[in-house]
Every structure is written in C-alpha cells, then in structure tokens.
Design a protein around this motif. Structure first.
Motif, PDB file in Angstrom:
ATOM      1  N   MET A 157       0.813  -1.214   0.000  1.00  0.00           N
ATOM      2  CA  MET A 157       0.000   0.000   0.000  1.00  0.00           C
ATOM      3  C   MET A 157       0.846   1.262   0.000  1.00  0.00           C
ATOM      4  N   GLY A 158       2.147   1.101   0.038  1.00  0.00           N
ATOM      5  CA  GLY A 158       2.999   2.280   0.007  1.00  0.00           C
ATOM      6  C   GLY A 158       3.164   2.802  -1.404  1.00  0.00           C
ATOM      7  N   MET A 159       4.158   3.666  -1.598  1.00  0.00           N
ATOM      8  CA  MET A 159       4.401   4.245  -2.911  1.00  0.00           C
ATOM      9  C   MET A 159       4.964   3.194  -3.862  1.00  0.00           C
ATOM     10  N   THR A 160       4.312   2.998  -5.009  1.00  0.00           N
ATOM     11  CA  THR A 160       4.804   2.051  -6.000  1.00  0.00           C
ATOM     12  C   THR A 160       5.914   2.711  -6.816  1.00  0.00           C
ATOM     13  N   ARG A 161       6.624   1.904  -7.582  1.00  0.00           N
ATOM     14  CA  ARG A 161       7.683   2.452  -8.430  1.00  0.00           C
ATOM     15  C   ARG A 161       7.097   3.394  -9.474  1.00  0.00           C
ATOM     16  N   ALA A 162       5.905   3.057  -9.971  1.00  0.00           N
ATOM     17  CA  ALA A 162       5.268   3.923 -10.959  1.00  0.00           C
ATOM     18  C   ALA A 162       4.936   5.280 -10.349  1.00  0.00           C
ATOM     19  N   THR A 163       4.425   5.276  -9.118  1.00  0.00           N
ATOM     20  CA  THR A 163       4.126   6.538  -8.438  1.00  0.00           C
ATOM     21  C   THR A 163       5.403   7.337  -8.201  1.00  0.00           C
ATOM     22  N   LEU A 164       6.466   6.640  -7.808  1.00  0.00           N
ATOM     23  CA  LEU A 164       7.752   7.311  -7.602  1.00  0.00           C
ATOM     24  C   LEU A 164       8.248   7.941  -8.894  1.00  0.00           C
ATOM     25  N   ALA A 165       8.131   7.196 -10.006  1.00  0.00           N
ATOM     26  CA  ALA A 165       8.580   7.721 -11.293  1.00  0.00           C
ATOM     27  C   ALA A 165       7.793   8.965 -11.676  1.00  0.00           C
ATOM     28  N   ARG A 166       6.493   8.945 -11.451  1.00  0.00           N
ATOM     29  CA  ARG A 166       5.678  10.121 -11.771  1.00  0.00           C
ATOM     30  C   ARG A 166       6.044  11.302 -10.864  1.00  0.00           C
ATOM     31  N   THR A 167       6.380  11.005  -9.612  1.00  0.00           N
ATOM     32  CA  THR A 167       6.808  12.067  -8.695  1.00  0.00           C
ATOM     33  C   THR A 167       8.076  12.731  -9.214  1.00  0.00           C
ATOM     34  N   TYR A 168       9.024  11.910  -9.671  1.00  0.00           N
ATOM     35  CA  TYR A 168      10.242  12.455 -10.269  1.00  0.00           C
ATOM     36  C   TYR A 168       9.901  13.314 -11.494  1.00  0.00           C
ATOM     37  N   HIS A 210       7.062  14.865 -12.378  1.00  0.00           N
ATOM     38  CA  HIS A 210       6.374  16.119 -12.059  1.00  0.00           C
ATOM     39  C   HIS A 210       7.284  17.091 -11.298  1.00  0.00           C
ATOM     40  N   GLY A 211       8.312  16.547 -10.651  1.00  0.00           N
ATOM     41  CA  GLY A 211       9.251  17.406  -9.941  1.00  0.00           C
ATOM     42  C   GLY A 211      10.400  17.879 -10.800  1.00  0.00           C
ATOM     43  N   GLY A 212      10.411  17.524 -12.089  1.00  0.00           N
ATOM     44  CA  GLY A 212      11.462  17.959 -12.991  1.00  0.00           C
ATOM     45  C   GLY A 212      12.730  17.137 -12.914  1.00  0.00           C
ATOM     46  N   LEU A 213      12.713  16.029 -12.187  1.00  0.00           N
ATOM     47  CA  LEU A 213      13.885  15.145 -12.103  1.00  0.00           C
ATOM     48  C   LEU A 213      13.780  14.118 -13.227  1.00  0.00           C
ATOM     49  N   TYR A 214      13.989  14.580 -14.448  1.00  0.00           N
ATOM     50  CA  TYR A 214      13.688  13.765 -15.615  1.00  0.00           C
ATOM     51  C   TYR A 214      14.586  12.535 -15.736  1.00  0.00           C
ATOM     52  N   ALA A 215      15.873  12.679 -15.427  1.00  0.00           N
ATOM     53  CA  ALA A 215      16.779  11.537 -15.543  1.00  0.00           C
ATOM     54  C   ALA A 215      16.362  10.406 -14.598  1.00  0.00           C
ATOM     55  N   LYS A 216      15.995  10.760 -13.363  1.00  0.00           N
ATOM     56  CA  LYS A 216      15.541   9.748 -12.420  1.00  0.00           C
ATOM     57  C   LYS A 216      14.233   9.108 -12.890  1.00  0.00           C
ATOM     58  N   ALA A 217      13.317   9.935 -13.404  1.00  0.00           N
ATOM     59  CA  ALA A 217      12.044   9.410 -13.911  1.00  0.00           C
ATOM     60  C   ALA A 217      12.290   8.440 -15.060  1.00  0.00           C
ATOM     61  N   ILE A 218      13.170   8.828 -15.962  1.00  0.00           N
ATOM     62  CA  ILE A 218      13.465   7.982 -17.120  1.00  0.00           C
ATOM     63  C   ILE A 218      14.046   6.637 -16.671  1.00  0.00           C
ATOM     64  N   GLY A 219      14.970   6.676 -15.712  1.00  0.00           N
ATOM     65  CA  GLY A 219      15.562   5.429 -15.219  1.00  0.00           C
ATOM     66  C   GLY A 219      14.528   4.478 -14.650  1.00  0.00           C
ATOM     67  N   GLU A 220      13.624   5.002 -13.813  1.00  0.00           N
ATOM     68  CA  GLU A 220      12.575   4.163 -13.227  1.00  0.00           C
ATOM     69  C   GLU A 220      11.621   3.644 -14.301  1.00  0.00           C
ATOM     70  N   LEU A 221      11.193   4.541 -15.172  1.00  0.00           N
ATOM     71  CA  LEU A 221      10.195   4.161 -16.176  1.00  0.00           C
ATOM     72  C   LEU A 221      10.750   3.139 -17.157  1.00  0.00           C
ATOM     73  N   ARG A 222      12.005   3.285 -17.555  1.00  0.00           N
ATOM     74  CA  ARG A 222      12.587   2.321 -18.493  1.00  0.00           C
ATOM     75  C   ARG A 222      12.546   0.912 -17.911  1.00  0.00           C
ATOM     76  N   TYR A 241       2.930  -3.680 -21.625  1.00  0.00           N
ATOM     77  CA  TYR A 241       1.493  -3.447 -21.786  1.00  0.00           C
ATOM     78  C   TYR A 241       1.020  -2.241 -20.978  1.00  0.00           C
ATOM     79  N   ARG A 242       1.895  -1.647 -20.153  1.00  0.00           N
ATOM     80  CA  ARG A 242       1.528  -0.460 -19.376  1.00  0.00           C
ATOM     81  C   ARG A 242       1.651   0.783 -20.267  1.00  0.00           C
ATOM     82  N   PHE A 243       0.610   1.026 -21.054  1.00  0.00           N
ATOM     83  CA  PHE A 243       0.630   2.168 -21.967  1.00  0.00           C
ATOM     84  C   PHE A 243       0.766   3.488 -21.216  1.00  0.00           C
ATOM     85  N   ASP A 244       0.190   3.577 -20.013  1.00  0.00           N
ATOM     86  CA  ASP A 244       0.288   4.825 -19.252  1.00  0.00           C
ATOM     87  C   ASP A 244       1.735   5.171 -18.937  1.00  0.00           C
ATOM     88  N   LEU A 245       2.543   4.147 -18.615  1.00  0.00           N
ATOM     89  CA  LEU A 245       3.944   4.404 -18.281  1.00  0.00           C
ATOM     90  C   LEU A 245       4.789   4.639 -19.525  1.00  0.00           C
TER      91      LEU A 245
END
Length: 415
Positions: A129-140, A142-154, A162-166
C-alpha cells in the motif's frame, strides 16, 4: 449568460451527471460531439452517463477508448474497476484501481475502494500500500527530475510493455529532457498500437514539424487537436513553441441538436449506436484476415468446412475463410505431434483470435500461461489486452488477462 465554450459545456454535462439528470447529460454530450466528434472529454462524460444508467458494456467500451487516447486518466481506470467488481472479476478490478490510485494518489475515494477490495482478498494478493515504483517515477517526472524518472520508467516498461500509461510518461520524460531521438522511438512504438493516443501524436508531430516529414507531422497535430480542441494538453506539454496555440472552442447557439428520442443509452441497434464510438478507434485491433466470419460462412455446409466437398459457387471471400480454417486444422495437427512448441501454439491462438473464435483461442493461451517464460507471458498479455479491447465484456477473457498479469508479476526474475 450561457457559457458555450467547449470546456464550459463539458462542465455543464458533468454537473448534470452528478445531479442524476442522465438523459439531459447524454443530449449535451451528443451536441458537443456533433461539433467536435473526437473530443476526449465528451466521451469521458458519456461513459459516466452509461455507467450510471446501468449500461455497463457500453460504458466499458467508451472508457477503454478514452484510455486509448489518454492512458493517464485516473477516472476511467476507477470506473472500470467498479464495473469489473460488479461482475465478480476481483483481480481485474484491483488491477484497474491500482492504476487509478497511482495516477491520482491523493484521491481518497479511489484509495478507499481499492482497500475495500484488498480486504476481500487473501493476504497473498494484498499489494504493497505504500508508494509504487510507478508513483515514484511520476513524482520524479512532475518534480522535474527527468533523468531519475526515465531510469525508473525504463525498467518498469521493460518488464511491463502493456503499461501504456507508463510508456506515455516515458515519452514525455524523454521529450522534456530534450532526448528527442529516444522520445521519437517511444512515440513511434506507441502510435503503432494506439494511433489516437494524444501525447505521442503531439510529441512526434512537434519533432517532425517543418522537416521532410512535415505532412505527416501536420496530420498528427491535426489529430491531436481533434482530440483536444482547445489545445490545453499541447500547451502544457510543448510549451510556447507549440504549433497548436490555446484557443476558445465554442458550440453554436441553439438547442436544435439537443432533442433525443429515445435516450441514447436505451438504443439496441448497432447501426443507431455507431455515432457513439470514436472515429478511428484509439485501440489498434489484431489483424483480421477474415473480416466477418459468420456472414462469410453463411450457407457453407459442414462437409465443405471439413474439406470433403466443394462450395456450390465460387465466393472469393469465402475461400479466404476456408484457407484460415485449413490453417487452424493444420496447426492443431502439428501441435498434437509437437505439444511443446510454444511459438506454434502462440501462432494458433492468434489465428483463432483473429477469426473471432475466442473460446478456442483462450484454450491455447491458457496452455501458454502454464510456462514460466517471461517473454512468452508478455506476448500473451499483449494479445489478450488487444482482444479485450475488441471483445469488451467477455468474462473468461478478462479473467485470463488478470491471471496472466498476476503470473508475470509473481514470476521469479531470471538469472
């Protein structure tokens, strides 16, 4: 004074839904779509009208189409979760609500609905029930930490394509990080599967605008503007360099398009209901080599299907169907001798799916699910996801899709 702007009319439709005035909301949505036939917002409200009217199959179809254009909308996932829970498809309902809470983590109603479902399940099915990796990636992101977001999302997308949203979020992160070639590659892949997906059309259209591919770029941007006529997403994503400026989209004055008899959600005829679908469906369907199996086989005897006779008259379309049936027959014979050939079984499942023989296709996919092969499971999930968009409401199909996702998530990582 009546607010005839597109956003104002959508807000009015939403107010009517909240007030329970479904017929009036449906009329207003239909009036909006008469002027802006691909507008995502109107379809989203129309889906809610169908849901509250008890027309769950139509609502499901509309929600799936909205997600095909914008996979990052939380409310359609939550609504699909409610539909699947009502059908007793608990695992699928949980999956949809988990996506909704990832996209809207502060929405207490969505989170409460998810926790209620968790409480009905065994502990083994209870997710973190805590923060998922997808939520963490979106947090990065929206916070402008694009490199971190890209690393998580990749990493997540590599495991769950099949996760079209990600995948859309990854394309956006790459674009904002000025990694245009990589963003272009992600967008190209998305548009092969979701040709009416808004953000990839915007990003790819902007990248190719005023280049050798300018005509293609303009077509993409026009498609994006049809989905979002006020260009709000274009401005938010592309910024001041956007070739699509903010604009005030308005509806014409008058109620001449508002009358509706009977209410659209009571229509039964497919011909009458056709205007409710988004033109150029956002969901790319599997290849269908036989376009209308039941119609084409009309009048073909059992002897002909078994290859023991010849049709009385030559019908080219019918011959194509018979070729397909022959292919299936040969595929079954081969698998009887080589039951361990998963690639051949996958081909057979896809052929059966393209011929609308869903139960037989599911039998083959079910056997493939018994294999602990990550690549194979990904193929099965992609196929079942597409079939589900084609045959919305097929409970056995949705149950198997939920099982496939669960098996993939529980699969031990290969060394």
């Amino acid at each position: 004074m009546v607010d005839l702007t597109l956003s104002g009319q959508q807000r009015k439709a939403e107010e009517l839904v909240r007030a329970g005035e479904l017929e009036a909301a449906g009329r207003l949505c239909q009036r909006i779509l008469a002027c802006y036939p691909k507008y995502i917002g109107a379809y989203s409200v129309l889906a809610q009208v169908c849901l509250q009217a008890g027309e769950h199959d139509m609502a499901e179809n509309l929600f799936l189409r909205v997600l095909g254009a914008d996979p990052e909308r939380a409310s359609p996932y939550a609504s699909l979760g409610a539909i699947y829970e009502e059908r007793g498809l608990r695992d699928e309902a949980i999956w949809q609500l988990e996506r909704a809470t990832e996209l809207s983590p502060t929405n207490e109603a969505m989170r409460a609905a998810l926790y209620d479902l968790y409480d009905q399940c065994d502990a083994a099915y209870r997710a973190d029930m805590g923060m998922t990796r997808a939520t963490l990636a979106r947090t990065y992101l929206h916070g402008g930490l694009y490199a971190k977001a890209i690393g998580e999302l990749r990493e997540i997308v590599a495991d769950k394509p099949y996760r079209f949203d990600l995948r859309v979020a990854l394309a956006e992160a790459l674009w904002l990080d000025r990694r245009r070639e990589e963003a272009e590659t992600i967008c190209e892949g998305l548009l092969k599967e979701l040709p009416y997906c808004l953000k990839p059309n915007l990003i790819l259209g902007q990248i190719r605008f005023n280049t050798e591919a300018d005509d293609e770029a303009r077509a993409m941007l026009q498609k994006a503007q049809a989905l979002d006529p006020e260009n709000r997403v274009a401005q938010a994503l592309l910024g001041p360099d956007s070739p699509l400026p903010l604009r005030k989209a308005r509806l014409p004055f008058g109620e001449e398009n508002a009358s509706w008899d009977p209410p659209f959600y009571l229509l039964e005829s497919e011909e009458e209901a056709e205007p409710l679908t988004i033109e150029g469906s956002a969901w790319q369907l599997p290849t269908r080599e036989e376009a209308d199996i039941l119609r084409l086989l009309e009048g073909v005897s059992v002897r002909e299907l078994d290859g023991e006779g010849e049709p009385e008259e030559e019908v080219p379309e019918k011959e194509a169907v018979l070729v397909g049936l022959s292919w299936v027959s040969e595929g079954r014979k081969y698998l009887a001798k080589h039951p361990g050939d998963d690639a051949a079984r996958l081909d057979l499942a896809r052929k059966l799916g393209s011929m609308d023989r869903i139960d037989e296709a599911l039998d083959q996919y079910g056997q493939l699910l018994q294999q602990d092969d990550e690549a194979l499971l990904l193929h099965v999930i992609e196929d079942l996801t597409l079939l589900n968009s084609w045959h919305s409401g097929h409970q056995a199909l949705m149950t198997m899709l939920s099982e496939a996702r669960r098996r993939l998530e529980n699969l031990e990582p290969s060394e």
